[in-house]
Write a protein that holds these residues in place. Structure first.
Motif, PDB file in Angstrom:
ATOM      1  N   PRO A 194       0.800  -1.228   0.000  1.00  0.00           N
ATOM      2  CA  PRO A 194       0.000   0.000   0.000  1.00  0.00           C
ATOM      3  C   PRO A 194       0.830   1.274   0.000  1.00  0.00           C
ATOM      4  N   VAL A 195       2.062   1.191   0.536  1.00  0.00           N
ATOM      5  CA  VAL A 195       2.933   2.363   0.572  1.00  0.00           C
ATOM      6  C   VAL A 195       4.370   1.955   0.280  1.00  0.00           C
ATOM      7  N   TRP A 196       5.127   2.864  -0.306  1.00  0.00           N
ATOM      8  CA  TRP A 196       6.579   2.878  -0.179  1.00  0.00           C
ATOM      9  C   TRP A 196       6.912   4.077   0.692  1.00  0.00           C
TER      10      TRP A 196
ATOM     11  N   GLY B 107       3.612   5.205   5.470  1.00  0.00           N
ATOM     12  CA  GLY B 107       4.801   4.381   5.607  1.00  0.00           C
ATOM     13  C   GLY B 107       5.706   4.871   6.706  1.00  0.00           C
ATOM     14  N   VAL B 108       6.734   4.084   6.982  1.00  0.00           N
ATOM     15  CA  VAL B 108       7.728   4.498   7.969  1.00  0.00           C
ATOM     16  C   VAL B 108       8.728   5.443   7.308  1.00  0.00           C
ATOM     17  N   PRO B 109       9.203   6.448   8.024  1.00  0.00           N
ATOM     18  CA  PRO B 109      10.277   7.296   7.492  1.00  0.00           C
ATOM     19  C   PRO B 109      11.593   6.530   7.529  1.00  0.00           C
ATOM     20  N   PHE B 110      12.591   7.058   6.848  1.00  0.00           N
ATOM     21  CA  PHE B 110      13.931   6.506   6.977  1.00  0.00           C
ATOM     22  C   PHE B 110      14.563   7.154   8.200  1.00  0.00           C
ATOM     23  N   ALA B 111      14.647   6.356   9.275  1.00  0.00           N
ATOM     24  CA  ALA B 111      15.099   6.883  10.554  1.00  0.00           C
ATOM     25  C   ALA B 111      15.757   5.769  11.360  1.00  0.00           C
TER      26      ALA B 111
END
Length: 357
Positions: free
Chosen positions: A159-161, A170-174
């Motif tokens: 459903p998301v990238w 989606g999750v952030p890049f963290a």
């Protein structure tokens, strides 16, 4: 060689970004990237999920973005939502390129629409490709485009990238952070899950935040699957799955594919590709301990991530096979991890035939 069925790759993105060079990229190899037809054959790559992924106008592979990820801790902003109108043309172009890959391969590569076709292709020595969509930006709220892509061969969808869609977050890049980063699925997202279940389109939980994961777990009648994710207990990236999430996947009869991206493997979150097989094996141990040996596979992220230098590219897959053996995994377990678990999961998800609407 032990054949390897792979949970995720981004070869279509390479083709989408250089369509004028597509013959060299796919058919003969032009010396870059992780995947091409000759190296797939050399490495025992038997098939996998080929992602339709749409880069943002400000790409996450921007040098400044990547430099921040070299030095944890980091927390990077996500690109804004793309509309279906913006996304449809490039998504269609990527799907069209996958159809061209089949046509141009002279029988060496085949798009498969159900589990029986995948097994038949592998038995014939033909590389089996599943059309996957990583981020549902090209799907409209009425889901008409979902049916159109399904008719073209789409059998798996995330459903998301990471960046938001009309369906979820989606999750952030963290790093370091948990995947509990925002709200769950929208009402449109819940409709998307139900319609994917009806069409037997697999729902990929990789990149989805924890609240969205929980919503899919409540709504879906299919096994829960994360095609390219690792263990949060070993690397506290937002992209990795907590033990509670792994337990939910196990209880559903689902599957996790090990992601080779070094930033999601290394305990310190650094994108250091020089550490050999150690981190891959640690994550495999944890996933097997949590999920059981029947629910773990491989999900490379080839052509979408920096992977261990010891593998190099798809031609190095058998090096991972040998590393698993040297680590103490018997041949029966290695075969499960390399392809048998994926095939069993896809038997459950797709059924004997999923070609009709």
């Amino acid at each position: 060689m032990i054949p390897v069925f792979d949970g995720h790759n981004d070869l279509l993105l390479r083709l989408l970004q250089a369509p004028e060079n597509r013959e060299a990229i796919w058919l003969t190899g032009e010396g870059t990237g992780h995947l091409d037809l000759p190296r797939m054959r050399a490495g025992g790559f038997a098939g996998g999920f080929f992602a339709i992924y749409l880069p943002s106008p400000v790409a996450h592979d921007d040098p400044g973005y990547q430099a921040a990820m070299e030095n944890p801790p980091y927390a990077l902003p996500l690109p804004k939502l793309m509309t279906a109108e913006e996304a449809l043309a490039p998504a269609f172009a990527a799907a069209r390129l996958m159809l061209w890959m089949e046509r141009s391969s002279e029988g060496a590569f085949r798009i498969c629409r159900d589990a029986a076709q995948i097994r038949a292709a592998m038995a014939e020595g033909v590389i089996a490709g599943i059309m996957h969509m990583e981020g549902a930006e090209a799907i409209d709220e009425d889901l008409d485009n979902l049916h159109a892509f399904h008719a073209m061969g789409l059998r798996s969808l995330g459903p998301v990238w990471s960046r938001p869609t009309i369906f979820g977050h989606g999750v952030p890049f963290a790093f370091p952070v948990s995947p509990d980063t925002g709200p769950g699925l929208t009402e449109a997202g819940k409709r998307l899950v139900r319609e994917c279940n009806r069409l037997k389109i697999m729902i990929d939980l990789s990149h989805l935040n924890e609240a969205g994961f929980n919503d899919v777990a409540r709504l879906s009648d299919a096994p829960l699957v994360a095609t390219h994710s690792n263990a949060h207990a070993l690397c506290q990236s937002s992209r990795n799955l907590t033990d509670r999430q792994l337990d939910a996947i196990r209880d559903s009869g689902g599957m996790v594919g090990l992601n080779y991206a070094v930033g999601f493997l290394n305990e310190d979150g650094r994108k250091d590709a020089t550490r050999g097989w150690t981190a891959c094996l640690r994550h495999l141990d944890h996933l097997i301990d949590r999920l059981g040996e029947d629910h773990v596979g491989l999900g490379s992220d080839f052509d979408g991530a920096e992977i261990p230098e010891v593998m190099g590219d798809v031609a190095g897959l058998q090096g991972l096979v040998e590393a698993m053996r040297a680590h103490g995994y018997g041949d029966a377990l290695v075969r499960k991890l390399c392809h048998e678990n994926w095939l069993t999961l896809l038997d459950l998800t797709f059924g004997a035939s999923s070609q009709g609407n």
